[in-house]
Design a protein around this motif. Sequence first.
Motif, PDB file in Angstrom:
ATOM      1  N   THR A 267       0.800  -1.218   0.000  1.00  0.00           N
ATOM      2  CA  THR A 267       0.000   0.000   0.000  1.00  0.00           C
ATOM      3  C   THR A 267       0.835   1.271   0.000  1.00  0.00           C
ATOM      4  O   THR A 267       0.277   2.365  -0.148  1.00  0.00           O
ATOM      5  CB  THR A 267      -0.940   0.014   1.226  1.00  0.00           C
ATOM      6  OG1 THR A 267      -0.179  -0.237   2.410  1.00  0.00           O
ATOM      7  CG2 THR A 267      -2.021  -1.047   1.082  1.00  0.00           C
ATOM      8  N   ASP A 268       2.141   1.159   0.174  1.00  0.00           N
ATOM      9  CA  ASP A 268       3.028   2.332   0.111  1.00  0.00           C
ATOM     10  C   ASP A 268       3.879   2.205  -1.148  1.00  0.00           C
ATOM     11  O   ASP A 268       4.741   1.324  -1.239  1.00  0.00           O
ATOM     12  CB  ASP A 268       3.921   2.398   1.350  1.00  0.00           C
ATOM     13  CG  ASP A 268       4.684   3.718   1.443  1.00  0.00           C
ATOM     14  OD1 ASP A 268       5.033   4.282   0.381  1.00  0.00           O
ATOM     15  OD2 ASP A 268       4.935   4.181   2.563  1.00  0.00           O
ATOM     16  N   PRO A 269       3.663   3.077  -2.144  1.00  0.00           N
ATOM     17  CA  PRO A 269       4.378   2.939  -3.421  1.00  0.00           C
ATOM     18  C   PRO A 269       5.880   3.151  -3.308  1.00  0.00           C
ATOM     19  O   PRO A 269       6.628   2.772  -4.217  1.00  0.00           O
ATOM     20  CB  PRO A 269       3.740   4.009  -4.305  1.00  0.00           C
ATOM     21  CG  PRO A 269       3.217   5.026  -3.349  1.00  0.00           C
ATOM     22  CD  PRO A 269       2.769   4.244  -2.143  1.00  0.00           C
ATOM     23  N   LEU A 270       6.348   3.744  -2.196  1.00  0.00           N
ATOM     24  CA  LEU A 270       7.775   4.020  -2.027  1.00  0.00           C
ATOM     25  C   LEU A 270       8.566   2.806  -1.530  1.00  0.00           C
ATOM     26  O   LEU A 270       9.795   2.809  -1.592  1.00  0.00           O
ATOM     27  CB  LEU A 270       7.969   5.171  -1.032  1.00  0.00           C
ATOM     28  CG  LEU A 270       7.490   6.547  -1.467  1.00  0.00           C
ATOM     29  CD1 LEU A 270       7.511   7.504  -0.288  1.00  0.00           C
ATOM     30  CD2 LEU A 270       8.350   7.075  -2.604  1.00  0.00           C
ATOM     31  N   ASN A 321       6.884   6.613   5.354  1.00  0.00           N
ATOM     32  CA  ASN A 321       7.613   7.279   4.261  1.00  0.00           C
ATOM     33  C   ASN A 321       8.377   6.277   3.406  1.00  0.00           C
ATOM     34  O   ASN A 321       9.418   6.598   2.844  1.00  0.00           O
ATOM     35  CB  ASN A 321       8.564   8.335   4.806  1.00  0.00           C
ATOM     36  CG  ASN A 321       7.832   9.425   5.573  1.00  0.00           C
ATOM     37  OD1 ASN A 321       6.759   9.862   5.169  1.00  0.00           O
ATOM     38  ND2 ASN A 321       8.388   9.841   6.706  1.00  0.00           N
ATOM     39  N   GLY A 322       7.863   5.068   3.336  1.00  0.00           N
ATOM     40  CA  GLY A 322       8.460   4.034   2.495  1.00  0.00           C
ATOM     41  C   GLY A 322       9.600   3.276   3.126  1.00  0.00           C
ATOM     42  O   GLY A 322      10.028   2.251   2.590  1.00  0.00           O
ATOM     43  N   HIS A 323      10.140   3.727   4.249  1.00  0.00           N
ATOM     44  CA  HIS A 323      11.337   3.135   4.830  1.00  0.00           C
ATOM     45  C   HIS A 323      11.056   1.724   5.358  1.00  0.00           C
ATOM     46  O   HIS A 323      10.002   1.447   5.922  1.00  0.00           O
ATOM     47  CB  HIS A 323      11.880   4.015   5.948  1.00  0.00           C
ATOM     48  CG  HIS A 323      12.388   5.338   5.476  1.00  0.00           C
ATOM     49  ND1 HIS A 323      13.417   5.461   4.571  1.00  0.00           N
ATOM     50  CD2 HIS A 323      11.997   6.606   5.779  1.00  0.00           C
ATOM     51  CE1 HIS A 323      13.644   6.744   4.334  1.00  0.00           C
ATOM     52  NE2 HIS A 323      12.790   7.456   5.050  1.00  0.00           N
ATOM     53  N   ASP A 324      12.041   0.865   5.200  1.00  0.00           N
ATOM     54  CA  ASP A 324      11.885  -0.546   5.535  1.00  0.00           C
ATOM     55  C   ASP A 324      12.401  -0.825   6.942  1.00  0.00           C
ATOM     56  O   ASP A 324      13.397  -0.224   7.380  1.00  0.00           O
ATOM     57  CB  ASP A 324      12.664  -1.401   4.535  1.00  0.00           C
ATOM     58  CG  ASP A 324      12.319  -2.865   4.665  1.00  0.00           C
ATOM     59  OD1 ASP A 324      11.347  -3.306   4.029  1.00  0.00           O
ATOM     60  OD2 ASP A 324      13.012  -3.578   5.428  1.00  0.00           O
ATOM     61  N   ASP A 675       3.035  12.043  -1.796  1.00  0.00           N
ATOM     62  CA  ASP A 675       3.233  12.680  -0.495  1.00  0.00           C
ATOM     63  C   ASP A 675       1.975  12.614   0.370  1.00  0.00           C
ATOM     64  O   ASP A 675       2.067  12.546   1.600  1.00  0.00           O
ATOM     65  CB  ASP A 675       3.643  14.141  -0.686  1.00  0.00           C
ATOM     66  CG  ASP A 675       5.012  14.285  -1.334  1.00  0.00           C
ATOM     67  OD1 ASP A 675       5.794  13.302  -1.291  1.00  0.00           O
ATOM     68  OD2 ASP A 675       5.291  15.355  -1.909  1.00  0.00           O
ATOM     69  N   ASN A 676       0.809  12.650  -0.278  1.00  0.00           N
ATOM     70  CA  ASN A 676      -0.446  12.729   0.471  1.00  0.00           C
ATOM     71  C   ASN A 676      -1.141  11.382   0.621  1.00  0.00           C
ATOM     72  O   ASN A 676      -2.228  11.324   1.213  1.00  0.00           O
ATOM     73  CB  ASN A 676      -1.404  13.717  -0.222  1.00  0.00           C
ATOM     74  CG  ASN A 676      -0.862  15.132  -0.217  1.00  0.00           C
ATOM     75  OD1 ASN A 676      -0.193  15.555   0.728  1.00  0.00           O
ATOM     76  ND2 ASN A 676      -1.131  15.868  -1.287  1.00  0.00           N
ATOM     77  N   ASN A 677      -0.542  10.330   0.119  1.00  0.00           N
ATOM     78  CA  ASN A 677      -1.257   9.050   0.156  1.00  0.00           C
ATOM     79  C   ASN A 677      -1.331   8.484   1.564  1.00  0.00           C
ATOM     80  O   ASN A 677      -0.518   8.812   2.434  1.00  0.00           O
ATOM     81  CB  ASN A 677      -0.578   8.032  -0.781  1.00  0.00           C
ATOM     82  CG  ASN A 677       0.537   7.259  -0.107  1.00  0.00           C
ATOM     83  OD1 ASN A 677       1.476   7.850   0.412  1.00  0.00           O
ATOM     84  ND2 ASN A 677       0.426   5.965  -0.111  1.00  0.00           N
ATOM     85  N   LYS A 678      -2.306   7.647   1.785  1.00  0.00           N
ATOM     86  CA  LYS A 678      -2.436   6.941   3.058  1.00  0.00           C
ATOM     87  C   LYS A 678      -1.608   5.659   2.930  1.00  0.00           C
ATOM     88  O   LYS A 678      -1.905   4.810   2.097  1.00  0.00           O
ATOM     89  CB  LYS A 678      -3.895   6.630   3.354  1.00  0.00           C
ATOM     90  CG  LYS A 678      -4.816   7.836   3.396  1.00  0.00           C
ATOM     91  CD  LYS A 678      -6.244   7.397   3.672  1.00  0.00           C
ATOM     92  CE  LYS A 678      -7.213   8.572   3.589  1.00  0.00           C
ATOM     93  NZ  LYS A 678      -7.398   9.047   2.205  1.00  0.00           N
ATOM     94  N   SER A 679      -0.597   5.524   3.743  1.00  0.00           N
ATOM     95  CA  SER A 679       0.369   4.444   3.562  1.00  0.00           C
ATOM     96  C   SER A 679      -0.219   3.058   3.784  1.00  0.00           C
ATOM     97  O   SER A 679       0.373   2.066   3.371  1.00  0.00           O
ATOM     98  CB  SER A 679       1.556   4.640   4.517  1.00  0.00           C
ATOM     99  OG  SER A 679       1.127   4.512   5.866  1.00  0.00           O
TER     100      SER A 679
END
Length: 907
Positions: A267-270, A321-324, A675-679
């Motif tokens: 669900t997080d494109p990053l 913020n996409g971080h693993d 930036d505004n997406n719901k992760s």
Amino acid sequence: MVLLPKHSKILMLSSLVLSLLYSPLVAGSYVSAAAGIAQPEISHHVKNILTIDGLNFKDLNGNGILDPYEDWRLPVDSRVNDLVSKMTLPEKTGLMLSMSHYMGNSKSCPAPAAGGTPNGILCENDQWQTINNFAVPGSEMYNLDPPVLSASAATKGITERNLRYFIIRDNPSAKDLTIWTNKIQEVAEGTRLGIPATMISNPRNHAGNLAFGFSEASGKFSLWPGELGMAATNDADLMKQFGQIAAKEWEATGIRKGYQYMADVATDPLWMRYNGTFGESPDLSSKMIYAVIKGFQGEQLGPHSVALTTKHFPGGGTRLNGHDPHYSWGKPNPYPTEGSLMKYHVPSFQAAIAAGTSAIMPYYAKFDNSLNAPQLPNGQSFEEVGFAYNKYLITDILRNQLGFKGYVNSDTGIITAMPWGVENLTRVQRYAKAVNAGVDIIAGDHNPADLYQAVADGLITEERINQSVKRLLTETFTLGLFENPYRDPDAAQRIATDPVSQQIADEAHRKSVVLLRNDNNMLPLTDIKLANQKLYVEVVTKSGAATQTDNLKAAIKKYDPAIVLTDNLDEATKALVYAIPSGVGDTPDKPLKIALDADTGIDVARIQAIEDKVPTILTINMTNPWLIGDIAEKAAAVVSVFGIKAEPLLDVLRGRFNPSGKLPFTIPANQAAVDNNKSDVPGYDEDASYVYRDKNNNAYGFGFGLTYNVANATLTGNNSVSGGKPFNLNYGLNKISESVSQGVYAQDLTLNYDPTQVEFVNAQSLKTGLSVISQNVTAPGKVRLLLASLGASNAVKTDGDLLSLQFKAKSNVQSDFAVVSLTNIILSDGTGVETRLANVSQSIKMNYIIGDLNGDGKVTIGDLAIVAAAYGKTSSSPDWAQFKLADVNNDGEVDIVDLAYVAQFIN
């Protein structure tokens, strides 16, 4: 009559036959008529064989008597309980660890860097490897335990530390891999109780970016699209078939367990592990994860299964913020949307449990209640510890609420490298917390001393240890490893390079291609469109672009010489640009990104210059939902792939296969949307402004994908058949009225099949007025069919089936699958204008009745006579082709084994 797969083990009839077959390596299998119990194949290198009442058993503990755990006639739980009662605490705690395994020579390890944390890899000098550096994101990123385990260290791990689980990290040929796994099993067999090893791997069958020809995978395993590509096919049956084929390849080499697949809903494109998932949809992910588990494990876990560990519970696709969470700055799994955990992220794990997954792996991440909207009833909050330490998550939700019965396998390095939320605990205390939370095996550690100490200190009861050990041994017994851990290296190599497997994989590649835009019907590149044309080809990526460009051009020249290539953009009339973006490094001080620029390896200005110069087909490798607007808008056609071979891609671009793939995710509109997406929410449930729309106002959301508005062929019918039995496939046409306005009066097509698998019988028309003019055999396994629609009233103008293609499956099949295809399909209307269609194929699961060599559907003395007449023939005999059918066990000679094989099934 017994219907079994081709590779079922040989069953013997009598002790006389058994004595002829017996060797120090393998005692063959047979049936005890008195007991009605099938003797499994027993393979051994070290321990002796016990023969009791004509049955064979392995004397695993060398005491000369048959212990219950050595008795394959007993239920698995009885065997497990007996073995656990014989194990010492060090043997139990050693069993509860898995470590990385390297086939190569000994490598020394550097001393830990300042501030480095050991990650559990034992080197020859017993030093620790540090984790301060990670692999480049995008391939198998975050390789926390590099392949540094030498042969002597493996021996030490087994004999001194009682380890039995080894994660294979390198990629040798199937033959070399099998030789090595056999060596590991030999060491394990020689230990006190003879407990076998379980060899583990992460996925091995998927293309990362672009594979230029089958040679790229030669000597390894069949090569399939990436996981996102498999999701793009939206074909659960094909996914299951992949699992069956890959499991056969793995099992043949001795790999019996997979740390796969990722049920995480992305669900997080990053997130830079996005490409290991099946996309953003819980429904699609559930469908694919269920199918692949059934493929690898079978309907029931058994001696031919590869057991899977589904990961990463409860889903790693929601990120900060996409971080693993392999990194300290990516620890949390945020759930900012109320109810998102159970709505989006848990369902695919429910599907895995329903499919019978053998194990489940929790992720490194931890809950951070400050980032969460309510997820639990009554406003409960989560304990803020790593998921492997979270008892509520593992015991209350996974086991009690979801009903999971298998074992819980931690991710690699939770004790020493990523102990999120329990950093203040000692190693001994971390072991205790994880095991008491419900973890049964710890990945990435090599020394059980701390786990042992946790029991000695009273932090874990031995009863809890026994519970984990029993869960682990249940899998090992069920896989048949106690009886038959060894594999044939030459057979493994044959299975790994079976061309039929790659044919089916190539079909998956074609089905994975998603056509996003096709202005003015730029595609397909038919022969007519390519007449007097020159194609410019360029690969754009971060490194090695020139080499990859040369390789792609070479593949095109070899596979499709009708395409005229040019290296001079000024003289080109069309261009093919293949863009391969790559993720940026995950660091605490730099944002992750999916924008296409120098950081992600894409020269946007270069691509735009090519698109300005000539009509361009833009192909983008999607490991993430990249922001593609800057390079896509000026292209004449846009295609998305997810790791693909060059040849199947060309089949789609040339119109030999109509694109059918659908996006397994939503492509974001722009950076603001990211930036505004719901992760924690899939793109399809985001605000409408989230999705990218092209200049034709098509929304590139989940499930989007175009096809060619041209006629296409269909081939439908049986997808499973028994050896010796007839079967039919139907050939038909779709979209005829849209593509051939005058109607079809003549057809020319080539039927292709493997003559060692299938016998072609006849082609019969299913339409009044349509005649089969000729059936000309042009080569073994190739029949050219010419059809004619006689008279204007009989012209083919509507969709439907036209021919019944009649076959008979061979009795002595050579593979588990056969592929039938139609190629060179040309239609002609009443004015003589020709239209070429895409190729079409059907893969068929081949079963056969054991011993039925003459194909009459039963086993009689007639089948025994076939073997008797060929007795003594070998593969070197000049007339071997005539007698090969009698070699029922495919060992290159006709002998007593083949006679016994057939005789046992005679009614």
